[in-house]
Design an enzyme around this catalytic site. Structure first.
Site, PDB file in Angstrom:
ATOM      1  CB  CYS A  54      -0.909   0.012   1.232  1.00 32.78           C
ATOM      2  SG  CYS A  54      -2.259  -1.166   1.153  1.00 32.78           S
ATOM      3  N   GLY A 195      -9.549  -8.370   1.709  1.00 33.46           N
ATOM      4  CA  GLY A 195      -8.097  -8.534   1.638  1.00 33.46           C
ATOM      5  C   GLY A 195      -7.430  -8.547   2.997  1.00 33.46           C
ATOM      6  CE1 TYR A 197      -3.687  -2.056   7.178  1.00 30.16           C
ATOM      7  CE2 TYR A 197      -3.536  -1.624   4.820  1.00 30.16           C
ATOM      8  CZ  TYR A 197      -3.040  -1.466   6.099  1.00 30.16           C
ATOM      9  OH  TYR A 197      -1.906  -0.732   6.302  1.00 30.16           O
TER      10      TYR A 197
END
Length: 466
Positions: A54, A195, A197
């Protein structure tokens, strides 16, 4: 030589990084394709590993040439991201050797994360390496580099926990949400995405007693996710009602905008955790009354430079950098030792064969064992001496002496992908640290610029003066 290119939250706006990393899941193969299209007699890249998260896009190279390796990566990222090539060059820094090693070990240990000391990055780096290994793009140099990274991250996490102290970024985000809401127990939650997170967030929310927890997935992967975690599913037609009833929204699908302002019109006081780099949120959601949005940039966790844990963590990184350097120095004498062992072994085998023609049975077996024991003792001291000389910077001297004394040519001993020079080729300047890619000028281009500089005012239009 070891080279890396990096683009991260430390140097780029998250929106730019988002655009740069689109298509990064195909970058590993794109590098191979770009190299094959060049159709050179000798490949520039021996190996490569892509780390895409990210907050960063980094490419680690085992390359024959510094500038050519960089050019290949820029071409490949231009292809995968769809961005203009000049813009891609502006986004990346590049370096070689020790700065690369130090950077990777700091990244793996969470020392360069938005949330200092967060736990996910070590697993993400490991997954990136395993992906490259399975694709066949790693070499012994890259293997050594990343194995040391894994050990460094483990040492920092256990001996010098800093910042988030090994907690996940999702846990830190939920801490912020709890502060906004006055706790999470019995709070209604909507999770968007399935996903990493989302998984970490769901587990943490359950531990904190939040509920009910519902899940909406733009990718349609909700059933398996909710079954594993015992949650509730939200279909597309139920999304607006779910948003209206949620006190906390954890948006982490990364599939682009699915949460538009009009979907929140019926919502009351709501905290939205916008945790995907490719945001699920329309920008106007931040301006809606009663809606508090916390994004990746709001999760910064740091510590003061003099913090004892941070000092120790940096010492561990430096120790690991030195351990990797010593290992590579020792590897430089490995071909010489391997060649010597083969010579000795071949001579021993020939002598054993001769003895077996003259002596048979148990006597021959004893003689063979004795010969091998003697040779093992004879080889021990040269091997230890070679290692010591390599570690103290005399690898080249040892190899030269080896040629002189034994007359064994080891130039063809190492496989093509395992040969590594200690320095760049003489015609190519050695970069001292990290530099922006568009400021790295190959020797030929530098010579042209120098000639232009003495020829007139046109020299003022240097392409590297951006």
């Amino acid at each position: 030589m070891l080279v890396a290119l990096r683009a991260s939250h430390e140097h780029l706006d998250l929106d730019v990084l988002d655009a740069l990393t689109r298509g990064a899941d195909t970058l590993l193969s794109a590098l191979g394709e770009v190299q094959a299209e060049r159709a050179e007699e000798q490949a520039v890249l021996d190996g490569w590993v892509v780390v895409s998260t990210c907050n960063r896009l980094e490419v680690y190279l085992d390359t024959q040439r510094f500038h050519d390796g960089i050019e290949l990566v820029i071409d490949a990222v231009t292809r995968t991201s769809g961005l203009d090539r000049d813009l891609v060059s502006l986004c990346f820094d590049a370096a070689m050797d020790a700065p690369v090693t130090r950077h990777l070990y700091e990244v793996s240990s969470g020392l360069r994360s938005v949330v200092l000391g967060e736990a996910e990055i070590a697993g993400q780096v490991r997954a990136a390496y395993e992906t490259a290994r399975r694709a066949g793009t790693t070499t012994s140099l890259l293997h050594d580099l990343f194995q040391h990274a894994f050990r460094c991250a483990k040492r920092v996490a256990t001996q010098a926990p800093v910042g988030a102290a090994g907690r996940s970024g999702a846990a830190i985000a939920l801490d912020r949400a709890a502060a906004e809401l006055g706790g999470l127990e019995d709070r209604s939650v909507l999770i968007v995405g399935t996903g990493a997170y989302a998984r970490l967030g769901a587990a943490d929310l359950l531990r904190r007693g939040a509920g009910p927890i519902r899940v909406y997935s733009p990718s349609g992967r909700t059933p398996g996710f909710v079954e594993r975690h015992g949650l509730e599913t939200v279909g597309p037609e139920e999304l607006e009602a779910a948003l209206a009833g949620a006190e906390l929204v954890l948006a982490a699908s990364g599939r682009g905008t699915s949460l538009f302002p009009e979907r929140f019109l019926g919502a009351g006081r709501t905290v939205v955790l916008d945790l995907a780099l490719h945001s699920d949120l329309h920008p106007l959601v931040r301006h809606l009354k009663g809606i508090t949005v916390l994004g990746l940039a709001d999760l910064h966790v740091s510590t003061r430079d003099g913090d004892p844990a941070l000092v120790l963590a940096r010492e561990i990184v430096e120790e690991t950098v030195e351990a990797f350097r010593l290992q590579q120095e020792v590897r430089r004498v490995d071909p010489a030792m391997a060649a010597l062992r083969r010579e000795v072994a071949d001579s021993a085998d020939a002598e054993v064969d001769r003895l077996r023609r003259e002596v048979s049975g148990e006597t021959a077996e004893q003689l063979e064992r004795s010969i091998h024991r003697i040779l093992a003792k004879v080889m021990h001291n040269p091997a230890e001496r070679a290692k010591h000389l390599a570690e103290t910077g005399f690898a080249d001297t040892y190899v030269e002496a080896f040629h002189t004394i034994f007359g064994i040519d080891i130039s063809a001993d190492a496989p093509e992908g395992d040969r590594h020079d200690a320095v760049a080729e003489p015609s190519e300047p050695r970069p001292a640290g990290w530099m922006r890619v568009d400021h790295t000028v190959p020797p030929s281009a530098a010579a042209e610029l120098a000639r232009a500089a003495v020829s007139g005012p046109a020299a003022q239009q240097s392409p590297t003066s951006r």
